[in-house]
Structures are given as structure tokens and as C-alpha cells.
Enzyme design. Sequence first.
Site, mmCIF file in Angstrom:
data_model
loop_
_atom_site.group_PDB
_atom_site.id
_atom_site.type_symbol
_atom_site.label_atom_id
_atom_site.label_comp_id
_atom_site.label_asym_id
_atom_site.label_seq_id
_atom_site.Cartn_x
_atom_site.Cartn_y
_atom_site.Cartn_z
ATOM 1 N N SER A 1 1.417 -21.658 14.357
ATOM 2 C CA SER A 1 0.231 -22.438 14.001
ATOM 3 C C SER A 1 0.341 -22.978 12.584
ATOM 4 O O SER A 1 0.421 -22.217 11.613
ATOM 5 C CB SER A 1 -1.027 -21.567 14.113
ATOM 6 O OG SER A 1 -2.098 -22.207 13.433
ATOM 7 N N ASP B 1 -0.747 -31.331 20.235
ATOM 8 C CA ASP B 1 -1.973 -32.117 20.471
ATOM 9 C C ASP B 1 -1.782 -33.201 21.528
ATOM 10 O O ASP B 1 -2.731 -33.904 21.877
ATOM 11 C CB ASP B 1 -2.435 -32.763 19.156
ATOM 12 C CG ASP B 1 -2.960 -31.718 18.176
ATOM 13 O OD1 ASP B 1 -3.333 -30.613 18.629
ATOM 14 O OD2 ASP B 1 -2.984 -32.006 16.972
ATOM 15 N N ARG C 1 -9.512 -35.684 22.921
ATOM 16 C CA ARG C 1 -8.202 -36.060 23.475
ATOM 17 C C ARG C 1 -8.217 -36.080 25.005
ATOM 18 O O ARG C 1 -7.490 -36.846 25.633
ATOM 19 C CB ARG C 1 -7.103 -35.137 22.940
ATOM 20 C CG ARG C 1 -6.998 -35.174 21.407
ATOM 21 C CD ARG C 1 -5.665 -34.678 20.894
ATOM 22 N NE ARG C 1 -5.745 -34.344 19.470
ATOM 23 C CZ ARG C 1 -5.687 -35.225 18.471
ATOM 24 N NH1 ARG C 1 -5.554 -36.514 18.726
ATOM 25 N NH2 ARG C 1 -5.748 -34.827 17.217
#
Length: 433
Positions: free
Chosen positions: A167, A315, A387
Site C-alpha cells: 500500500s 485503481d 471508478r
Amino acid sequence: MADYRVEPGTGIAGRLRVPGDKSISHRALMFGAIASGTTHVTGFLEGEDCLSTMQAVSKLGVTVHRPGQGEVRVEGVGLHGLRAAGSMLDMGNAGTAMRLFMGLMSPQPFDSELVGDSSLMRRPMERVAKPLRSMGAQIETQDGRPPVRIRGGAKLHGIHYDMPVASAQVKSAVLLAGLYAQGDTTVVEPAVTRDHTERMLQSFGVEVFARGGTVTVRPPTRLEATSIAVPGDFSSAAFFIVAACIGAREPVVIEGVGVNPTRTGLLEMLALMGADLRLVNHRSAGAEPVADIEIRPARLHGVRIPERLVPLAIDEFPAFFVAAACADGETLVTGAEELRVKESDRIAVMARGLDAVGVRNEVLPDGLRIEGGPIGGGVVDSHGDHRVAMSFAVASLRATAPIEIRDVANVATSFPGFAGLARSVGLKLEERA
Ligand code: S3P
């Protein structure tokens, strides 16, 4: 609640630019705030997430000017110049803001409380609180989630931290706290994640040593204000990259996109599927590489995605799943359990959306199996995930009937102007308030 209605497309074409990078815009504000002198930012993303960060740094006593579109001037107050906010810092939908502020607030001499919207209030924060506590920070979460309460006045010391999850937000929070610690702070990543913090800290004159997944920061006496040109956000470009792969009438060019290799895993994933993609006109914007991306339509085939690519495209999976739905055969994504703790549970929410438009899929604990085939019309609930909403708008290019997408207001968190830009290249997208 805002919705999109998207009619089946006849294809897209053209040259376009996407708004500035969200990750880099957040960092430019935060690092500029604690620098000595004025930091000039151009290409800043004026999306709601970064505006939450802007509001937070203002509350902490930093003057921020906005002389023009995408232009920001941050009057840095120095490493030790932030003041107590006086009330809760509201991070809205922005996980990056909350996690990086946890790192930045831990060494301050005053107390802070961080909150967010209903999505952010459900997201895990112990992954950041834990290493910060081991540096000496005094942090409380509520059952691991926000609100996050930070007691001021803690004296931090450097740590060597082996991160259990890949992360960039955790890494960045620990490195930010490390700026104020006694001694060096080292973070070891289990897999490479985006390195904007490392690059930008170096631009501010901080000694950061990064090699093979190990990053060390040496506490500086000051950060020197600088100029930052924010490139186009690869994660926003991703929707048009996939749109062009599945529905370009002629080559599509996306100009001025950040192509930092820790962000561009999607290009490799699509190339494995047979996509026709080219990076041209390479240049740099300060510490970050930039290029134009040229995409020609191609017949995609299903693939098994190597797990090492997952953090490099973390993402982009909602958009990628749409590409997989348009490919011949089966695509398998595993090792992506992190998708479950994004703005929504992106494995579950994308799977339900694919079900709604007739794409066969199987949910796995850590990924998704998708059977490429025809896309029908239907009603998709984005669960407030920007998204997810944009991905199903792109799916319309191959749909046989209109797709209605519910709860799309959060598109403004990362991609203000998405609907207009999508229409300008040929998507038949209508917004309804
Ligand atoms: C980000 C890191 C990623 C990404 C997020 C932005 C950043 O999160 O999903 O959108 O700016 O550092 P994780 O680091 O938690 O994977």
C-alpha cells in the site's frame, strides 16, 4: 442522486487530455504546506478529493491561493508551522488524504480528529495506525475505522517497517511521520507500489533512498518549496484507454499522461490481451515521466493476470474488468483482495454490475473470473464509487441496449468533467440530477 444513462455507442475517436493526477495533487498540497517558501503547482486536480486536502491544509493554518484553473500556490509554513485545526478535518471520500494526514498529524504538537463520508468511514485505518504507534504516535481508531483521533505532542522515533500489505498510502504515511522522527525510517514493501511520495520528497530536497522495494527517509531540517507540474492522471486516462481498445473508430490519443512505471500496470495487462497501445512523445514533468498514449482498436483475448501487476494497476481494475468482458474467452484476476477495501468493495460491486448487463462472472475471495461475451443493457448501481460509474459508462460502447448507472455524483471526486469529455469523443452519455 445523480445518474448516467448511456446509449450503445458507435465508437470513439479523437485526441484528449485528462485532468491532473490525484495522488500527486494531494501530495503537492501536503508537502507544500510544510515546506519553507511558496510551492507553485500547475495541472492541479480540482476534484473533490484534492479539495478536501486543500480545505484541511487551510484549516491547519496554511494559506493556499488559486490564481487560475489548475493553478495553486501554497504558502508553506515550515515543518513546525502547522496550527491546530480547531475542529474535525473532513476528508470526504478521500482515502489518500485520510491516511497521509494520519502520518502528518501524528508528530504535531496538537490533537487532531479525522473523519470522512460514509464510504471512508467504513475503510480500514489500523494498517496505518499500527506502524505509526510503533513510532510513538498516539492514535485511536473506532474498531479499526474512522474517526481517527490523534493525540498531539508525541515524540516519534524512526522504525524499520516490513509492510504486510502493498500500500502506497501506508508507506507514505509512515514516511511522512518519519520526516519528524528521531533517526531514519525505513519501509519495506511486499510488492512495488506507486512511488510519488519518494519522488516528490526528493524534489523538496529531502534525502530519500529507494532501492528494490526498500525506502528510507532521513529527517530533514526543512523542505525547500518547489514548483510542481502535475501530469494527467493515468487512472483517469484508463477509462479512455479501455474505451479506445474496445470501441475506437480510429486511433485515439491521450496527451500528457503520467506514465510512472509504478502506475501503468494496466498497459501491460491490456498488451497481454492483444491491445494495440503505444507511448509516444516521452518527456518529464519534474520528477515524473509523462507521455502521450496512442490506442488503436484491437481484438482482445482473455488472459490470466500475473499477480505482480496487481499493485501497479490497483485503481484500474474496474475499467479492466470491462475490457475483460469484451475479450474473447476467460480472464482471471487473483491476488487482488485489496479491491475489497477501496471506495467500494470493487470485486462485489463490479461483479453485480457485470451481472446486471449480462456478463458472466465468478466472484473469488481475491479476484474475479470473467467470461467475455456480449454486453446487454441494464441498471447498474455504482454504490457511490466513481471508478465503477465511469467503467460502466465505457461498457456502453459494446452494449446492445442503454445502460443506466446509479449514484454517480462521486465521479467529481477524481474526474470533474468526465461526462463532457466522454461525450466529446463519442460516448452517448446523458447525466440526470
Ligand atoms: C494511492 C494509493 C492506492 C490507490 C489510491 C491512491 C496513493 O491505495 O488505490 O487511489 O495516492 O497513495 P493503496 O496504497 O491503499 O493501495
